[in-house]
Design a protein around this motif. Structure first.
Motif, PDB file in Angstrom:
ATOM      1  N   THR A   1       0.806  -1.220   0.000  1.00  0.00           N
ATOM      2  CA  THR A   1       0.000   0.000   0.000  1.00  0.00           C
ATOM      3  C   THR A   1       0.839   1.270   0.000  1.00  0.00           C
ATOM      4  O   THR A   1       0.410   2.282  -0.547  1.00  0.00           O
ATOM      5  CB  THR A   1      -0.948   0.019   1.210  1.00  0.00           C
ATOM      6  OG1 THR A   1      -0.185  -0.153   2.416  1.00  0.00           O
ATOM      7  CG2 THR A   1      -1.968  -1.104   1.104  1.00  0.00           C
ATOM      8  N   VAL A   2       2.020   1.241   0.599  1.00  0.00           N
ATOM      9  CA  VAL A   2       2.857   2.443   0.623  1.00  0.00           C
ATOM     10  C   VAL A   2       3.237   2.864  -0.783  1.00  0.00           C
ATOM     11  O   VAL A   2       3.288   4.059  -1.106  1.00  0.00           O
ATOM     12  CB  VAL A   2       4.112   2.196   1.493  1.00  0.00           C
ATOM     13  CG1 VAL A   2       5.171   3.262   1.244  1.00  0.00           C
ATOM     14  CG2 VAL A   2       3.741   2.195   2.958  1.00  0.00           C
ATOM     15  N   ARG A   3       3.493   1.898  -1.668  1.00  0.00           N
ATOM     16  CA  ARG A   3       3.887   2.232  -3.039  1.00  0.00           C
ATOM     17  C   ARG A   3       2.765   2.932  -3.799  1.00  0.00           C
ATOM     18  O   ARG A   3       3.017   3.613  -4.789  1.00  0.00           O
ATOM     19  CB  ARG A   3       4.316   0.969  -3.790  1.00  0.00           C
ATOM     20  CG  ARG A   3       3.159   0.086  -4.180  1.00  0.00           C
ATOM     21  CD  ARG A   3       3.543  -0.977  -5.196  1.00  0.00           C
ATOM     22  NE  ARG A   3       4.391  -2.018  -4.654  1.00  0.00           N
ATOM     23  CZ  ARG A   3       4.432  -3.264  -5.133  1.00  0.00           C
ATOM     24  NH1 ARG A   3       3.641  -3.601  -6.140  1.00  0.00           N
ATOM     25  NH2 ARG A   3       5.227  -4.160  -4.610  1.00  0.00           N
ATOM     26  N   ARG A   4       1.527   2.760  -3.363  1.00  0.00           N
ATOM     27  CA  ARG A   4       0.383   3.324  -4.076  1.00  0.00           C
ATOM     28  C   ARG A   4      -0.067   4.668  -3.522  1.00  0.00           C
ATOM     29  O   ARG A   4      -0.345   5.589  -4.285  1.00  0.00           O
ATOM     30  CB  ARG A   4      -0.803   2.350  -4.030  1.00  0.00           C
ATOM     31  CG  ARG A   4      -0.502   0.975  -4.593  1.00  0.00           C
ATOM     32  CD  ARG A   4      -0.225   1.028  -6.073  1.00  0.00           C
ATOM     33  NE  ARG A   4      -0.015  -0.306  -6.625  1.00  0.00           N
ATOM     34  CZ  ARG A   4       0.399  -0.545  -7.851  1.00  0.00           C
ATOM     35  NH1 ARG A   4       0.663   0.463  -8.655  1.00  0.00           N
ATOM     36  NH2 ARG A   4       0.584  -1.781  -8.279  1.00  0.00           N
ATOM     37  N   ILE A   5      -0.167   4.780  -2.201  1.00  0.00           N
ATOM     38  CA  ILE A   5      -0.789   5.973  -1.619  1.00  0.00           C
ATOM     39  C   ILE A   5       0.107   6.703  -0.642  1.00  0.00           C
ATOM     40  O   ILE A   5      -0.322   7.684  -0.038  1.00  0.00           O
ATOM     41  CB  ILE A   5      -2.115   5.591  -0.924  1.00  0.00           C
ATOM     42  CG1 ILE A   5      -1.900   4.512   0.128  1.00  0.00           C
ATOM     43  CG2 ILE A   5      -3.148   5.152  -1.949  1.00  0.00           C
ATOM     44  CD1 ILE A   5      -3.167   4.124   0.884  1.00  0.00           C
ATOM     45  N   GLY A   6       1.350   6.267  -0.462  1.00  0.00           N
ATOM     46  CA  GLY A   6       2.264   6.999   0.401  1.00  0.00           C
ATOM     47  C   GLY A   6       2.198   6.541   1.847  1.00  0.00           C
ATOM     48  O   GLY A   6       1.289   5.830   2.283  1.00  0.00           O
TER      49      GLY A   6
END
Length: 360
Positions: free
Chosen positions: A281-286
């Motif tokens: 999820t970090v790669r998508r929304i920070g």
């Protein structure tokens, strides 16, 4: 009939370009950008719920085996499950090759591969304080540090991709999250004792934001293959716990473990779910939006687990859960900033001036 003489050099093609087709696919659909942000946010919420359950499990395990022993077992189980998963995954060799190339070139630092140290310390605080604080209070302390540091980590660009500035919308989301976790904390019956115990999970929450950022860096360096980041995370955490156990054994301070239910030993499985969801999820929304999504899942999970453990949630805790959902929505990237296909505008034919400049 003889052909006319053509001058040497560059010629200009006056043939009109074929019309550009409008983009198709999920990015071109009106709801595609919204869906692209909603799915990672839902994954972060699910990871947060798993983290809330992991805190309860490791806290119960620490009660009859000792906090360090419980943390060491949890990290070791996570590492073992991750190692076995390698037998069923593809694309591992190119991912690790890309990761090593980035390390050799200096674009990725060794410290980025040590996010598991923060994860191991968080598991240790679970075993130390989760049972004493209870699911709600432990979660509130953890997410307070996670929220405050998530804003800073995202703004400084410590995670993958470009820095995500702390805009007014995101600052409002972070402020709303702080207010949400403050409501139940102020309503605690033993406020002073709760706050004193909450220092360790608060610091663990700060470390969790950093771990999410550096794991995202490793994921980016490995060509967005999540396995290297997950494996290195659990390996670093396991190494920290083994070293701590060795020191305690040398000092003869290891507690004698007592038998307990089998489900007390499943925290490592939940840890795999938590770390994997964070990496994806970090790669998508920070870091900030993923962190707030996990916070929402943690609080909702603690509200569900409380009644099961004989600790029903109070009114302020319910109000805090609602505020946290709003905070996660505010801190998520807006749909307008999602990557979409660009349709080039029609340009007049410039046969006399040569080829026109590109639109980029």
């Amino acid at each position: 009939m003889p052909l006319p003489h053509m001058p040497r050099g560059r010629t200009h093609d006056t043939t009109p370009e074929p019309p550009t087709r409008p983009p198709t696919g999920p990015a071109a659909e009106p709801g595609g950008a919204v869906l692209a942000g909603a799915l990672p946010l839902a994954g972060a919420v699910a990871g947060g719920a798993a983290l809330a359950l992991e805190s309860v499990v490791n806290g119960r395990l620490g009660g009859h085996t000792g906090s360090v022993s419980a943390a060491a077992w949890s990290n070791t189980l996570s590492l073992g499950v991750t190692a076995v998963a390698a037998l069923f995954l593809t694309g591992l060799r190119p991912a690790f090759s890309a990761l090593l190339a980035r390390l050799r070139s200096g674009t990725l630092r060794l410290r980025h591969c040590l996010g598991g140290v923060a994860g191991g310390s968080m598991v240790l605080t679970q075993a130390l304080t989760a049972a004493a604080l209870g699911p709600a209070s432990y979660t509130l302390a953890l997410v307070s540090g996670q929220t405050l540091c998530g804003v800073l980590v995202d703004h400084l660009g410590l995670g993958p991709g470009t820095p995500r500035r702390a805009t007014r919308r995101r600052l409002l989301g972070g402020l709303l999250a702080v207010c949400a976790v403050a409501l139940p904390m102020l309503g605690a019956p033993d406020e002073g004792h709760t706050v004193a115990l909450a220092v360790l999970p608060f610091l663990a929450g700060c470390a969790l934001s950093w771990q999410m950022a550096v794991n995202g860096k490793v994921d980016e360096a490995a060509g967005q293959h999540p396995y290297p980041a997950v494996l290195l995370s659990f390996a670093a955490g396991c190494a920290l716990m083994v070293a701590t156990l060795a020191v305690l054994a040398a000092l003869s301070r290891l507690p004698r473990p007592q038998p307990g239910p089998l489900w007390h030993y499943t925290g490592g499985l939940l840890g795999c779910v938590v770390v994997l969801s964070a990496v994806l999820t970090v790669r998508r929304i920070g870091v900030l939006a993923a962190g707030l999504g996990m916070i929402t899942g943690q609080v909702l999970g603690s509200l569900v687990l409380g009644p099961l453990l004989g600790q029903p949630p109070a009114g302020p805790a319910m109000a805090g859960a609602v505020l946290l959902i709003g905070a996660a929505v505010l801190a998520a990237p807006s749909a307008g900033r999602a990557r979409t296909a660009v349709v080039p505008s029609p340009r007049p034919d410039r046969t006399a001036d040569g080829p026109g400049r590109g639109g980029n």
